[in-house]
Design a protein around this motif. Structure first.
Motif, short mmCIF file in Angstrom:
data_model
loop_
_atom_site.label_atom_id
_atom_site.label_comp_id
_atom_site.label_asym_id
_atom_site.label_seq_id
_atom_site.Cartn_x
_atom_site.Cartn_y
_atom_site.Cartn_z
N ARG A 192 -19.42 -1.84 20.19
CA ARG A 192 -17.96 -1.70 20.20
C ARG A 192 -17.34 -2.69 21.19
NH1 ARG A 192 -16.18 4.50 20.56
NH2 ARG A 192 -14.20 3.42 20.11
N ILE A 193 -16.25 -3.30 20.79
CA ILE A 193 -15.61 -4.28 21.65
C ILE A 193 -15.12 -3.63 22.94
CG2 ILE A 193 -13.30 -4.03 20.67
CD1 ILE A 193 -13.04 -7.13 20.99
N LEU A 194 -15.28 -4.34 24.03
CA LEU A 194 -14.85 -3.82 25.34
C LEU A 194 -13.35 -4.11 25.47
CD1 LEU A 194 -16.00 -2.49 27.92
CD2 LEU A 194 -16.31 -4.79 28.86
N ASP A 195 -12.53 -3.19 24.93
CA ASP A 195 -11.10 -3.47 24.83
C ASP A 195 -10.33 -3.26 26.12
OD1 ASP A 195 -11.21 -0.73 24.89
OD2 ASP A 195 -10.49 -0.42 22.85
N ASP A 196 -10.96 -2.66 27.13
CA ASP A 196 -10.24 -2.51 28.41
C ASP A 196 -10.67 -3.56 29.43
OD1 ASP A 196 -12.79 -1.60 28.90
OD2 ASP A 196 -12.16 0.14 30.08
N ASP A 197 -11.39 -4.57 28.93
CA ASP A 197 -11.81 -5.68 29.79
C ASP A 197 -10.55 -6.38 30.32
OD1 ASP A 197 -12.81 -7.93 31.00
OD2 ASP A 197 -14.00 -8.60 29.29
N PRO A 198 -10.37 -6.43 31.67
CA PRO A 198 -9.17 -7.07 32.22
C PRO A 198 -9.08 -8.55 31.89
CG PRO A 198 -10.77 -6.62 33.96
CD PRO A 198 -11.26 -5.93 32.73
N LEU A 199 -10.19 -9.14 31.47
CA LEU A 199 -10.19 -10.57 31.14
C LEU A 199 -10.48 -10.78 29.65
CD1 LEU A 199 -12.19 -11.79 34.27
CD2 LEU A 199 -9.74 -12.01 33.89
N ILE A 200 -10.05 -9.82 28.85
CA ILE A 200 -10.34 -9.89 27.42
C ILE A 200 -9.72 -11.12 26.75
CG2 ILE A 200 -8.32 -8.53 26.72
CD1 ILE A 200 -10.20 -7.18 24.63
N ASN A 201 -8.66 -11.64 27.34
CA ASN A 201 -8.01 -12.80 26.75
C ASN A 201 -8.70 -14.11 27.09
OD1 ASN A 201 -5.96 -11.27 25.51
ND2 ASN A 201 -4.78 -11.21 27.44
N ASP A 202 -9.67 -14.06 28.01
CA ASP A 202 -10.42 -15.27 28.34
C ASP A 202 -11.61 -15.37 27.39
OD1 ASP A 202 -8.64 -15.63 30.36
OD2 ASP A 202 -10.00 -15.11 31.98
N GLY A 243 -18.95 -13.67 35.73
CA GLY A 243 -17.94 -14.13 36.67
C GLY A 243 -16.57 -14.00 36.05
N ASP A 244 -15.54 -13.84 36.87
CA ASP A 244 -14.19 -13.70 36.34
C ASP A 244 -13.68 -15.01 35.72
OD1 ASP A 244 -14.23 -11.11 37.12
OD2 ASP A 244 -12.69 -11.28 38.68
N ASN A 245 -14.22 -16.11 36.19
CA ASN A 245 -13.92 -17.41 35.58
C ASN A 245 -14.93 -17.62 34.45
OD1 ASN A 245 -13.13 -19.99 34.98
ND2 ASN A 245 -13.47 -20.83 37.03
N ARG A 246 -14.70 -16.93 33.36
CA ARG A 246 -15.70 -16.75 32.31
C ARG A 246 -16.32 -18.05 31.80
NH1 ARG A 246 -14.89 -11.39 30.16
NH2 ARG A 246 -14.92 -10.13 32.05
N ASN A 247 -15.55 -19.11 31.72
CA ASN A 247 -16.07 -20.37 31.18
C ASN A 247 -16.55 -21.33 32.27
OD1 ASN A 247 -15.81 -20.06 28.28
ND2 ASN A 247 -13.59 -19.95 28.69
N ASN A 248 -16.64 -20.82 33.49
CA ASN A 248 -17.17 -21.65 34.58
C ASN A 248 -17.93 -20.76 35.55
OD1 ASN A 248 -17.68 -23.87 36.21
ND2 ASN A 248 -15.71 -23.72 37.28
N SER A 249 -18.88 -19.99 35.00
CA SER A 249 -19.62 -19.03 35.81
C SER A 249 -21.08 -19.00 35.35
CB SER A 249 -19.02 -17.63 35.69
OG SER A 249 -19.82 -16.68 36.36
N TYR A 250 -21.96 -19.09 36.35
CA TYR A 250 -23.40 -19.02 36.09
C TYR A 250 -23.81 -17.57 36.31
CZ TYR A 250 -28.24 -20.78 36.28
OH TYR A 250 -29.57 -21.05 36.02
N ASP A 251 -23.99 -16.81 35.23
CA ASP A 251 -24.16 -15.37 35.33
C ASP A 251 -25.23 -14.85 34.39
OD1 ASP A 251 -22.77 -15.47 32.85
OD2 ASP A 251 -20.85 -15.37 33.93
N SER A 252 -25.13 -13.58 33.99
CA SER A 252 -26.20 -12.96 33.20
C SER A 252 -26.38 -13.56 31.81
CB SER A 252 -25.94 -11.45 33.06
OG SER A 252 -26.17 -10.78 34.27
N ARG A 253 -25.44 -14.33 31.35
CA ARG A 253 -25.60 -15.01 30.06
C ARG A 253 -26.71 -16.04 30.10
NH1 ARG A 253 -19.66 -17.18 29.34
NH2 ARG A 253 -19.92 -17.28 31.62
#
Length: 237
Positions: free
Chosen positions: A164-174, A197-207
């Motif tokens: 299910r889509i995480l629709d309450d994600d505060p950064l859903i628009n990123d 990371g909150d900077n979704r397109n510039n973050s080295y994270d669990s992806r």
């Protein structure tokens, strides 16, 4: 004739008595002065001795007081150092944000206090910001997106939890351009978390496979308060 002799003898006796009286008075006065001088000299010496004793006692007291004060200062400094080490090791730790992976929430050089103890009294929640070890040599700060037992998938730049889509994600628009290992879904174990990371397109994270899911044992603590810059001082959200 006899009367004249008697009168002369009486005069001589009176003169002799007067002379003796003067001599007695002189010696008596001399003895008194000598006694007084001796008394005053002796009294002054006693006073000097007593004053020297007072000075010595005061110096000893000052030395003892100085040593006690020095000992107290050293004890306070040591106690403060030990307390600071204990606090840093088990309660609260200061950390500095390095890089832009948490923009706009944090800027590089922001200083944070990390709660290392109290967050353990309850389970971590989604969207909590945590600090964790990366390969034992680096420390990362990211936001919790996936919780233990959940399956996290990233499709078309959006986060899905258990399908299910995480629709309450505060950064859903990123919209994310990179899904990484979450493209086909990542099933989290009972002590594993998925972070972004909150900077979704510039973050080295669990992806990224090199980072992957975060084990409970790697977590240092939860971001608590931002202490610098002062203009942004306050609790971390």
């Amino acid at each position: 004739m006899d009367e004249d002799i008697i009168k002369k003898n009486n005069d001589l006796i009176e003169d002799s008595l007067e002379f003796c009286a003067d001599i007695y008075e002189y010696y008596e006065a001399d003895d008194i002065n000598r006694f007084k001088n001796n008394y005053y000299k002796k009294n002054k010496q006693i006073q000097r001795d007593e004053a020297e004793k007072v000075i010595i006692v005061k110096e000893q007291a000052d030395e003892e007081a100085g040593f006690k004060l020095y000992a107290k200062i050293v004890a306070v400094i040591l106690a403060a150092m030990i307390l600071a080490r204990l606090v840093n090791a088990y309660l609260i730790q200061e950390t500095i944000v390095n890089g832009s992976s948490m923009n706009p929430t944090f800027e590089s050089s922001d200083k944070l206090l990390i709660d290392k103890l109290f967050y353990k009294m309850g389970a971590l929640e989604r969207y909590d910001i945590i600090v964790f070890h990366y390969h034992d040599s680096s420390i990362y700060i990211k936001r919790v997106i996936g919780l233990p037992g959940e399956k996290i998938t990233i499709r078309k730049g959006r986060v899905y939890v258990n399908g299910r889509i995480l629709d309450d994600d505060p950064l859903i628009n990123d919209v994310m351009h990179y899904s990484g290992i979450a493209k086909n879904g990542v099933k989290l174990g009972k002590d594993e978390y998925f972070v972004l990371g909150d900077n979704r397109n510039n973050s080295y994270d669990s992806r990224y496979e090199q980072v992957g899911v975060i084990k409970q044992g790697s977590i240092i603590g939860k971001a608590w308060i931002r202490i610098f810059p002062i203009s942004k001082f306050g609790a971390v959200n």
